[in-house]
Design a protein around this motif. Structure first.
Motif, PDB file in Angstrom:
ATOM      1  N   PRO A 165       7.711 -16.499 -23.776  1.00  0.00           N
ATOM      2  CA  PRO A 165       7.100 -15.245 -23.423  1.00  0.00           C
ATOM      3  C   PRO A 165       7.399 -14.864 -22.053  1.00  0.00           C
ATOM      4  N   TRP A 166       6.942 -13.412 -21.722  1.00  0.00           N
ATOM      5  CA  TRP A 166       7.230 -12.793 -20.634  1.00  0.00           C
ATOM      6  C   TRP A 166       6.005 -12.353 -19.901  1.00  0.00           C
ATOM      7  N   GLN A 167       5.439 -13.255 -19.326  1.00  0.00           N
ATOM      8  CA  GLN A 167       4.056 -13.009 -18.586  1.00  0.00           C
ATOM      9  C   GLN A 167       4.170 -12.746 -17.246  1.00  0.00           C
ATOM     10  N   VAL A 168       3.134 -12.077 -16.799  1.00  0.00           N
ATOM     11  CA  VAL A 168       3.304 -11.425 -15.172  1.00  0.00           C
ATOM     12  C   VAL A 168       1.709 -11.803 -14.912  1.00  0.00           C
ATOM     13  N   ALA A 169       1.476 -12.486 -13.761  1.00  0.00           N
ATOM     14  CA  ALA A 169       0.050 -13.313 -13.345  1.00  0.00           C
ATOM     15  C   ALA A 169      -0.779 -12.117 -13.029  1.00  0.00           C
ATOM     16  N   GLY A 170      -1.985 -11.988 -13.479  1.00  0.00           N
ATOM     17  CA  GLY A 170      -3.059 -11.157 -13.073  1.00  0.00           C
ATOM     18  C   GLY A 170      -3.359 -10.954 -11.637  1.00  0.00           C
ATOM     19  N   GLY A 171      -3.557  -9.958 -11.207  1.00  0.00           N
ATOM     20  CA  GLY A 171      -4.033  -9.800  -9.644  1.00  0.00           C
ATOM     21  C   GLY A 171      -3.127  -8.515  -9.053  1.00  0.00           C
ATOM     22  N   THR A 172      -3.553  -8.640  -7.547  1.00  0.00           N
ATOM     23  CA  THR A 172      -2.750  -7.191  -6.936  1.00  0.00           C
ATOM     24  C   THR A 172      -1.782  -7.828  -5.565  1.00  0.00           C
ATOM     25  N   VAL A 173      -0.759  -7.192  -5.526  1.00  0.00           N
ATOM     26  CA  VAL A 173       0.092  -7.477  -4.412  1.00  0.00           C
ATOM     27  C   VAL A 173       0.299  -6.178  -3.604  1.00  0.00           C
ATOM     28  N   GLN A 174      -0.278  -6.205  -2.382  1.00  0.00           N
ATOM     29  CA  GLN A 174      -0.023  -4.975  -1.410  1.00  0.00           C
ATOM     30  C   GLN A 174       0.820  -5.365  -0.332  1.00  0.00           C
ATOM     31  N   ASP A 175       1.958  -4.724  -0.158  1.00  0.00           N
ATOM     32  CA  ASP A 175       3.086  -4.932   0.713  1.00  0.00           C
ATOM     33  C   ASP A 175       3.659  -4.035   1.433  1.00  0.00           C
ATOM     34  N   ALA A 176       4.180  -4.296   2.514  1.00  0.00           N
ATOM     35  CA  ALA A 176       5.178  -3.212   3.255  1.00  0.00           C
ATOM     36  C   ALA A 176       5.905  -4.214   4.424  1.00  0.00           C
ATOM     37  N   PRO A 177       6.990  -3.785   4.787  1.00  0.00           N
ATOM     38  CA  PRO A 177       7.939  -4.536   5.750  1.00  0.00           C
ATOM     39  C   PRO A 177       7.381  -4.859   7.221  1.00  0.00           C
ATOM     40  N   ARG A 178       7.603  -5.860   7.935  1.00  0.00           N
ATOM     41  CA  ARG A 178       7.251  -6.052   9.254  1.00  0.00           C
ATOM     42  C   ARG A 178       8.484  -5.181  10.145  1.00  0.00           C
ATOM     43  N   TYR A 179       9.677  -5.132   9.787  1.00  0.00           N
ATOM     44  CA  TYR A 179      10.462  -4.249  10.611  1.00  0.00           C
ATOM     45  C   TYR A 179      11.227  -3.427   9.720  1.00  0.00           C
ATOM     46  N   PRO A 180      11.708  -2.385  10.095  1.00  0.00           N
ATOM     47  CA  PRO A 180      12.536  -1.268   9.487  1.00  0.00           C
ATOM     48  C   PRO A 180      13.846  -1.484   9.098  1.00  0.00           C
ATOM     49  N   TYR A 181      14.407  -2.615   9.938  1.00  0.00           N
ATOM     50  CA  TYR A 181      15.935  -2.911   9.882  1.00  0.00           C
ATOM     51  C   TYR A 181      15.950  -4.270   9.340  1.00  0.00           C
ATOM     52  N   ARG A 182      16.466  -4.480   8.179  1.00  0.00           N
ATOM     53  CA  ARG A 182      16.683  -5.852   7.449  1.00  0.00           C
ATOM     54  C   ARG A 182      18.177  -6.017   7.064  1.00  0.00           C
ATOM     55  N   GLY A 183      19.053  -6.624   7.887  1.00  0.00           N
ATOM     56  CA  GLY A 183      20.276  -6.451   7.342  1.00  0.00           C
ATOM     57  C   GLY A 183      21.026  -7.582   7.033  1.00  0.00           C
ATOM     58  N   ALA A 184      22.254  -7.427   6.630  1.00  0.00           N
ATOM     59  CA  ALA A 184      23.207  -8.434   6.451  1.00  0.00           C
ATOM     60  C   ALA A 184      24.575  -7.999   6.503  1.00  0.00           C
TER      61      ALA A 184
END
Length: 536
Positions: A165-184
């Motif tokens: 089955p295809w389960q997604v754990a319960g809860g909340t992720v709040q997210d934003a990057p530390r730096y604006p430039y993340r390159g390769a």
């Protein structure tokens, strides 16, 4: 000195396919029966994501994707595209129809909304009734989709129906990057890579929330972009590569396709024309660019520092203007990289003259200058970025020059060669790569802090990090994968995740858990003994 097997991944889905998905015209055969005993998979923990999210609050019942699940999106073109991209990933492995809709309740919801997300952040909330991704921008939703992928079993990445089955754990992720430039960065000059190969790498970068693709388009061994006003640059200067292979170049249509595809994955392309050194392919193509008026032969070796445009000649600046104008017109992104490193055959006075004349050309065509950190030996233009590629033990005077420029407003992108150069060997026995900057195992690549790397540089000057991959020894997509993985995700985490959570012992466990996903995607990787990989 700067520069000195695997299964095939899922076939890339191009925009036309996405539009079909968005229109709901995509169908599959019968979905598999859901028998937990025939493939039971527990929901992945919310705290297992790479790069690590800013905040995780686990709790509550998981959400289970079923044949009744829909992907619900705002009535917004970009949001629909992100929703179609997500459905395109989930449909082959789940066997579910997963229609896109702007109506109803529950399921997987992608919505734009207010919140402390910034330009790229998001919130993911999962519960028994569904998963909701909220962001201020479509880019934030797209990054949230990458997190959702990692919360599902690795088999979701396969291109055939899997048991679930295809389960997604319960809860909340709040997210934003530390730096604006993340390159390769991908060097397509030493060895040429096709549009398809570049797009494959873009998909791998997107999985880890990389947002800048730096393409090294010119060097001594090959010129890789068509320039109408100087056609021999591509047709002649692009006709070889390291070792004398056939080389190649991108037509303008090819380059536009790379830019378009990158934009569909919320990456900005940063094109580089390396000047005034690393220019033998250009010098061989046009004799008048040489101070002596004589074109050198094409070059297929790997030595550096021997070539230079002729700074005193007016034609040099006509050349620079034409190339920058045409490349800027093809590039919707903010940046244009003018190189500037290892100009050992250019006097300091000529170097300063060259940079003083070329930087305003970049601004004239609406772009922001990026240069390797040797640019700080001249006068960086207002708003310019300097890309630092020195080592931990680089001459303090050279570091001080970079720090001084940062203190006067020059932004910094950090690419220390003995940390983030993906072409450095892992160990002495690594079959690919180089070792001039040292051996760079997975822990060394990860275990440093960009915010404290250059002492004296203001926090505000650090715009982010970039992981370059030079290709003297890299010839195939399998080679790219082996050198980039598992180090690339660590570079992505350095750019995205809060410094307070930086911990090698915790990270190596999360990194190890990525291996089944790479297997499912056909990404071959180096099984570092420093990482507790899953058995089998």
């Amino acid at each position: 000195m700067r520069r000195h097997h695997r299964t095939t991944p899922r076939v890339t889905r191009l925009l036309g396919s996405l539009l079909l998905l968005a229109a709901g015209t995509f169908t599959l055969g019968a979905a598999p029966a859901e028998h937990p005993s025939a493939g039971q998979r527990d929901a992945a923990p919310l705290g297992g994501i790479v790069p690590a999210p800013a905040s995780v609050e686990p709790g509550g019942a998981p959400y289970r994707i079923t044949r009744d699940t829909a992907v619900r999106v705002d009535d917004n073109r970009e949001v629909r595209r992100v929703g179609a991209y997500l459905a395109g990933i989930l449909r082959p492995s789940t066997g579910y129809r997963l229609p896109l809709t702007t109506h109803g309740h529950g399921g997987i919801r992608l919505r734009l909304g207010k919140g402390p997300f910034g330009a790229e952040g998001y919130r993911l909330h999962s519960g028994a009734d569904g998963v909701t991704l909220t962001a201020r921008t479509p880019a934030g939703l797209f990054h949230g989709v990458q997190t959702l992928r990692q919360l599902l079993p690795a088999a979701v990445e396969r291109d055939s129906v899997q048991p679930g089955p295809w389960q997604v754990a319960g809860g909340t992720v709040q997210d934003a990057p530390r730096y604006p430039y993340r390159g390769a960065m991908l060097d397509v000059s030493r060895h040429f890579f096709t549009v398809r190969q570049v797009e494959r790498y873009i998909d791998e970068l997107a999985l880890y929330k990389i947002n800048e693709l730096h393409l090294h388009l010119s060097d001594d061994q090959g010129w890789r972009i068509a320039i109408d006003s100087w056609p021999r640059l591509a047709t002649y200067g692009g006709s070889t590569q390291v070792g004398g292979g056939p080389g190649g170049h991108y037509t303008k249509a090819d380059y536009r396709e790379i830019v378009r595809y990158a934009a569909s994955r919320y990456l900005e392309v940063v094109p580089e024309i390396d000047m005034p050194g690393h220019t033998n392919a250009a010098l061989a193509s046009y004799a008048e660019l040489n101070c002596n008026g004589t074109a050198p032969p094409l070059y297929t070796g790997t030595d550096v520092g021997f070539s230079s445009l002729c700074a005193p000649k007016p034609v040099t600046y006509d050349f620079a203007d034409d190339v920058i104008r045409e490349l800027a017109a093809l590039t919707p992104g903010r940046y244009l990289h003018i190189g500037g490193d290892e100009a050992h055959s250019t006097s300091h006075a000529d170097y300063v003259t060259f940079m003083d004349r070329v930087q305003p050309i970049v601004a004239r065509y609406g772009k922001t200058v990026v240069g390797w950190h040797q640019l700080t030996g001249a006068t960086p233009a207002k708003g310019a970025l300097a890309q630092y590629w020195g080592l931990d033990d680089t001459d303090p005077a050279e570091k001080a020059q970079v720090v001084k420029a940062a203190q006067h407003g020059t932004g910094l992108v950090l690419s220390p060669a003995d940390r983030l150069y993906l072409d450095m060997k892992y160990t002495e026995d690594t079959p690919l790569g180089q070792d001039w900057a040292g051996l760079v195992e997975v822990r060394r690549a990860y275990d440093w802090d960009p915010g404290h790397y250059l002492q004296g540089a203001p926090d505000s000057a650090i715009r982010g990090v970039e992981a370059p991959l030079w290709t003297e020894t890299i010839r195939t997509s399998a080679d790219i994968d082996f050198m980039a993985f598992p180090r690339l995700p660590g570079a992505a985490e350095l750019g995205w995740s809060p410094a307070a959570g930086h911990d090698w012992d915790a990270y190596k466990v999360r990194l190890a858990a990525q291996a089944p996903r790479w297997d499912a995607l056909g990404i071959g990787y180096y099984r570092s003994p420093q990482v507790p990989w899953p058995a089998g």
